[in-house]
Design an enzyme around this catalytic site. Sequence first.
Site, PDB file in Angstrom:
ATOM      1  CG  ASP A   8      -1.758   1.225   1.387  1.00  0.00           C
ATOM      2  OD1 ASP A   8      -2.380   1.614   0.381  1.00  0.00           O
ATOM      3  OD2 ASP A   8      -1.813   1.819   2.471  1.00  0.00           O
ATOM      4  CB  SER A   9       0.156   4.803  -0.513  1.00  0.00           C
ATOM      5  OG  SER A   9      -0.943   4.918   0.364  1.00  0.00           O
ATOM      6  CB  CYS A  72      -3.202   0.648  -2.408  1.00  0.00           C
ATOM      7  SG  CYS A  72      -3.250   2.395  -2.839  1.00  0.00           S
ATOM      8  CD  GLU A 151       0.239   6.554   5.951  1.00  0.00           C
ATOM      9  OE1 GLU A 151       1.389   6.473   6.387  1.00  0.00           O
ATOM     10  OE2 GLU A 151      -0.379   5.572   5.484  1.00  0.00           O
ATOM     11  CB  CYS A 182      -9.325   4.900   0.429  1.00  0.00           C
ATOM     12  SG  CYS A 182      -7.684   5.244   1.131  1.00  0.00           S
ATOM     13  CG  HIS A 184      -4.942   4.911   4.325  1.00  0.00           C
ATOM     14  ND1 HIS A 184      -4.395   4.429   3.161  1.00  0.00           N
ATOM     15  CD2 HIS A 184      -3.897   5.373   5.068  1.00  0.00           C
ATOM     16  CE1 HIS A 184      -3.073   4.608   3.201  1.00  0.00           C
ATOM     17  NE2 HIS A 184      -2.748   5.183   4.337  1.00  0.00           N
TER      18      HIS A 184
END
Length: 257
Positions: A8-9, A72, A151, A182, A184
Amino acid sequence: MRTIGVFDSGVGGVSVLKEVIKEFPYDNIIYFGDSLHAPYGDREIEEIRALCLKVSDFLVYEKQVDAIVIACNTATGAAMNIMKDRYKIPVVGVVDNGVNEGIRATKNKNIGVIATPATIKMDIYLKEFNKLDKNLNIYQVKCPLFVGMIEKGWIDNEESNELIKNYLNNLPQNVDTLILGCTHYPLIEKYIKRYFSGTVVDPAKETAKSLKIIIGEGDRKEKSHIEFFVSGDSQKFKEVAQEFLGTTIDKVEKTIL
Ligand code: DGL
């Protein structure tokens, strides 16, 4: 013993990792979070694609993984097709899995998708839904500030709640199903649910299951392990990932590709 690469990012992919761990208890897993370059969702598609290929080349050529899970949505949209052509191993993404689950969940065919600006710009959910059912109404809302805040470690305060409320206010009242587009966002699912009373779909479970259909179960002879690599702040990653996974992570290796 097989190794599954998950990337993932940043830390969001742990929402998918959690399900991969459940489905593949007898396989090694390598997780890569490209947090130095997060959010991917604010970048140009070409740039996202190049970043994804750097990570997937690392997983395939250096770590010799046997399958890749693109944990992601933004990366799935930007790079999944290229990755499928580039490597000889199975590559699965999150979007088609989220779509399948969304179709099963909706009763009135009004589906909301919240995602990064890049995911919305690529219309990947819209295209995938349209392929399967032309009679669906899909409402897409970009939530550009979520990834950065997650994050850093989400803080549940008035300001962050207001932000969730404002993003969700862009959806019509009749939306009965909301796709977390997403990876996240499952990390803040309980807060999102304060402002959305319909069905919330997290594509993670379905994604892990779809890989199981392709590669089957691992062999049960040895004890498996999980390795974590991140390109950004490894301590922050550890804190946020541990909280979501509910387990202790011994080591997170900082690796800039
Ligand atoms: N977890 C990524 C996704 O599913 C977030 C991308 C980003 O870094 O913006 O889209």
